[in-house]
Design an enzyme around this catalytic site. Structure first.
Site, PDB file in Angstrom:
ATOM      1  N   ASP A  64       0.765  -1.252   0.197  1.00  0.00           N
ATOM      2  CA  ASP A  64      -0.035   0.103   0.141  1.00  0.00           C
ATOM      3  C   ASP A  64       1.046   1.281   0.269  1.00  0.00           C
ATOM      4  O   ASP A  64       1.716   1.293   0.898  1.00  0.00           O
ATOM      5  CB  ASP A  64      -0.889  -0.199   1.218  1.00  0.00           C
ATOM      6  N   THR A  97      -2.945   5.683  -4.128  1.00  0.00           N
ATOM      7  CA  THR A  97      -1.710   6.631  -3.740  1.00  0.00           C
ATOM      8  C   THR A  97      -0.465   6.350  -4.377  1.00  0.00           C
ATOM      9  O   THR A  97       0.231   7.032  -4.747  1.00  0.00           O
ATOM     10  CB  THR A  97      -1.540   6.158  -2.225  1.00  0.00           C
ATOM     11  N   THR A  98      -0.488   5.031  -4.942  1.00  0.00           N
ATOM     12  CA  THR A  98       0.792   4.521  -5.627  1.00  0.00           C
ATOM     13  C   THR A  98       0.704   5.219  -7.034  1.00  0.00           C
ATOM     14  O   THR A  98       1.768   5.979  -7.470  1.00  0.00           O
ATOM     15  CB  THR A  98       0.931   3.149  -5.769  1.00  0.00           C
ATOM     16  N   ASP A 393      -8.736   0.532   1.184  1.00  0.00           N
ATOM     17  CA  ASP A 393      -9.004   0.940  -0.135  1.00  0.00           C
ATOM     18  C   ASP A 393     -10.273   0.476  -0.819  1.00  0.00           C
ATOM     19  O   ASP A 393     -10.671   1.591  -1.660  1.00  0.00           O
ATOM     20  CB  ASP A 393      -7.608   0.369  -0.713  1.00  0.00           C
TER      21      ASP A 393
END
Length: 551
Positions: A64, A97-98, A393
């Site tokens: 994550d 986010t990545t 998520d």
């Protein structure tokens, strides 16, 4: 230091360091790129995990992006800006986010190539702003509508968010839990769905398997009843929520009570006991048979509550009290004097259960709960933590999809479509901004490129195929199936994501890159071990000069 008429003039304090112009830009860009590279390999269904060990030896294993960057001890100021990008994405959407950090790192990388061609940073920044505006416009047009009735698509969004994480093997039951939970807490305001993710409480307990995780139509309180004499299970519970202590108040001013006669001492203690008994009577008079108290409950009061057949929990968290109010329909009361029957909430069952060796209170079977709980199970603490992140998520993705009401294809399809439109737009703009716009489009394409690389596929072949399909067929949802390397329609495969993930990721990545590119002077103050520029960072962070570090 400057020199005027042969006399040196000191502007900065001794030990301070300054990096200017191209050196400052290169240093900042390199720092940002290294952060992006750290999370790039975690992207997609075949992304790898990272093991993070802190200075106490505690281990976190995850892929994550927000967790990885949050756990890393990043010192460099420009690198910290990319961490802020991931935090903004996490707070705003809960997923992606990545993606946001990878795009930001790629924008910086492409900008460095342009700077080497003597293109001014302000030209690049202007081109990136135009690219961001065009990308937002394209995303707004191509998004497909979704509603709360389209349960299958919502579950696919949750599964897509969890794919690639260790929770993937139980992604279908977990996706159902996530969708159920979000739909339960959704409120309709002016025709639009409003969802507060905080109303979905997640409790983690080691033991069992991931498939044993369950949705509780109510609230789980990580506390136990205050007295063993109380019943463990209460049916048809009338729940009182009290934000006041059932204890004898101490006087606010210093007071001294002198007792000269032993019998007076007994009278004094009897009076205290009577006061506590009266407090319990007020709870009983309201009709409540379950009490959740945000503050303390005196030992004597606990005894009287048990005698009155009232199930009681003390020192409940404020957030739990608010969730109990939403779940049971009760009202948190700040004074025992005000407690009445109309303030009580209702629940079918209130029960104390032992989970993984710890006692917890389950408030379940609420009629129309606007706060729910998910109990996560797993073989080890590391598994439970990673399932929690995956579920977070999934809940964020489903929430974002319902609030905006638009979804897009995954698998790099939406990025390829946006990049195609930005490149077409670059032809119209012309000039040096055209180069920056093309760089922006190539940075967006870094997502399908990273998906291919992480799956062990040839990224060049994959990108060529995708570009060709998007140009010729006009099918905007053609993306890469990382499991067989073929180009497929992502909607047909059920690989879909909320539009908000993409709009927020591109927006925040673009803004962070623009801010970093505008910096041409880094002045670092003297630090404890002597001065220095933000270089020589621990943990292998890149930098310019030796010495000094940002705290």
């Amino acid at each position: 230091m400057a020199q005027l008429g042969g006399q040196p003039i000191l502007i900065l304090s001794e030990g301070s360091r300054r990096t200017v112009g191209r050196d400052a830009q290169r240093m900042n860009i390199t720092a940002g790129r290294v952060v992006a590279e750290a999370v790039r390999t975690t992207l997609g269904p075949k992304g790898m995990d990272k093991m993070l060990v802190d200075n106490l030896g505690d281990v976190v294993i995850t892929n994550d992006g927000a967790t990885i960057l949050g756990e890393m001890d990043i010192q460099h100021p420009a690198a910290k800006m990319l961490v802020e990008v991931s935090k903004a994405q996490e707070d705003e959407v809960g997923d992606g986010t990545t993606t946001a950090v990878v795009i930001a790192g790629e924008l910086l990388k492409r900008a460095e190539d342009l700077l080497d061609q003597d293109i001014h940073p302000t030209v690049i920044v202007r081109g990136y702003k135009l690219g961001n505006e065009k990308a937002q416009e394209v995303l707004g047009k191509i998004g497909e509508n979704i509603s709360s009735e389209d349960r299958k698509s919502l579950e696919n969004i949750a599964i897509t968010a969890m794919t690639g994480k260790s929770a993937e093997r139980a992604s279908e039951p977990l996706a159902k839990l996530a969708v159920d939970a979000v739909l339960r807490v959704a409120d309709k305001v002016d025709g639009k769905l409003k969802i507060d993710k905080d109303n979905v409480k997640v409790e983690k307990k080691q033991g069992g398997s991931i498939a044993d995780s369950e949705l509780i139509l109510g609230v789980i309180i990580d506390k136990e009843r205050v007295h063993s004499g109380m019943a463990e299970h209460v049916k048809n519970a009338k729940v009182a929520l009290l934000d006041a202590a059932i204890e004898i108040k101490e006087t606010e001013t210093d007071a001294e009570i002198q007792i000269t006669d032993p019998s007076k001492l007994k009278d004094f203690l009897d009076q205290e006991e009577k006061m506590l008994k009266d407090m319990v009577e007020k709870v009983k008079k309201s009709g409540a048979n379950v009490l959740f108290c945000q503050k303390g409950i005196d030992d004597v009061a606990q005894h009287y509550l048990a005698k009155a057949g009232i199930f009681a929990v003390r020192r409940a968290k404020k957030s739990d009290m608010e969730k109990l109010a939403r779940a049971t329909g009760g009202r948190v009361v700040s004074s025992l004097e005000d407690l009445s029957e109309k303030d009580l909430g209702h629940a079918g069952n209130v029960e104390e259960k032992k989970i993984a060796g710890e006692k917890m209170v389950f408030v379940t079977d609420c009629k129309n709960p606007k706060a729910v709980s998910i109990l996560i199970r797993g073989g080890t603490d590391h598994v439970v933590d990673e399932v929690n992140r995956a579920l977070d998520d999934a809940i964020g993705g489903v929430t974002a999809a319902l609030e905006v009401g638009k979804i897009v294809g995954g698998g790099g399809s939406v990025e390829m479509e946006v990049a195609k439109h930005v490149k077409d737009y670059a032809q119209q703009v012309g000039g040096r901004e055209q180069l920056a716009l093309n760089a922006f489009a190539e940075a967006i394409e870094s997502i399908p490129r990273a998906l291919a690389e992480n799956a062990g596929l040839d990224p060049i072949d994959v990108l060529v195929n995708l570009r060709s399909v998007h140009e010729k067929s006009g099918n905007k949802w053609m993306g890469i199936d990382v499991f067989d390397g073929k180009t497929k329609n992502m909607f047909d495969l059920g690989v879909i994501e909320p539009l908000k993930i993409k709009t927020q990721a591109i927006k925040s990545a673009s803004e962070a890159a623009e801010m970093i590119l505008r910096i041409d002077d880094v002045i670092s103050a003297k630090s404890g071990g002597g001065g220095g520029a933000p270089g020589g960072m621990p943990g292998g962070m890149p930098g310019g000069e030796e010495g000094g570090e940002y705290e």
